[in-house]
Motif scaffolding. Structure first.
Motif, mmCIF file in Angstrom:
data_model
loop_
_atom_site.group_PDB
_atom_site.id
_atom_site.type_symbol
_atom_site.label_atom_id
_atom_site.label_comp_id
_atom_site.label_asym_id
_atom_site.label_seq_id
_atom_site.Cartn_x
_atom_site.Cartn_y
_atom_site.Cartn_z
ATOM 1 N N SER A 87 -5.473 7.971 -5.535
ATOM 2 C CA SER A 87 -5.978 7.090 -4.470
ATOM 3 C C SER A 87 -6.070 5.640 -4.946
ATOM 4 C CB SER A 87 -7.340 7.577 -3.953
ATOM 5 O OG SER A 87 -8.365 7.355 -4.893
ATOM 6 N N ILE A 137 -7.851 4.071 3.148
ATOM 7 C CA ILE A 137 -7.577 4.387 1.741
ATOM 8 C C ILE A 137 -8.743 3.930 0.862
ATOM 9 C CG2 ILE A 137 -6.031 3.985 -0.229
ATOM 10 C CD1 ILE A 137 -4.820 5.753 1.944
ATOM 11 N N HIS A 195 -10.852 6.418 -1.419
ATOM 12 C CA HIS A 195 -10.946 6.138 -2.854
ATOM 13 C C HIS A 195 -12.408 5.997 -3.289
ATOM 14 C CE1 HIS A 195 -10.428 4.552 -6.806
ATOM 15 N NE2 HIS A 195 -11.103 3.461 -6.468
#
Length: 102
Positions: free
Chosen positions: A22, A46, A50
């Motif tokens: 990630s 994202i 993450h």
């Protein structure tokens, strides 16, 4: 894969792989899209994924460190540091985590 899910070290290795992946997606795909091509649509999802994996990795590292009686100055800090360096979790997995028998 099934063997990894049966131990705390194995689960930490899986989380490390996901967290490292990630981070690379965030650094090398989402952020260039945002800042070079002015397409910010990937940074939010994202980044959130993450962040969750980052926290999960930290909490699991501390949990495994206590469970395995790791000395902080010998092992735990290296594993924790790995999650903030691109490719760090992959390096730590090959050098430390894959060699620990559980």
């Amino acid at each position: 894969m099934k063997n990894l899910l049966q131990s705390s070290i194995g689960r930490l290795r899986i989380i490390g792989f996901l967290e490292g992946t990630s981070l690379l997606i965030l650094f090398f795909i989402a952020m260039p899209l945002k800042y070079i091509f002015e397409m910010p649509f990937l940074t939010q999802p994202i980044g959130t994924i993450h962040g969750a994996l980052f926290l999960l990795f930290i909490f699991n590292t501390l949990s495994v460190g206590v469970e395995q009686n790791w000395k902080f100055k010998d092992t735990t800090w290296k594993v924790l540091l790995a999650c903030v360096i691109p490719f760090g979790t992959f390096y730590i997995d090959s050098k430390i985590l894959s060699k620990i028998n559980n």
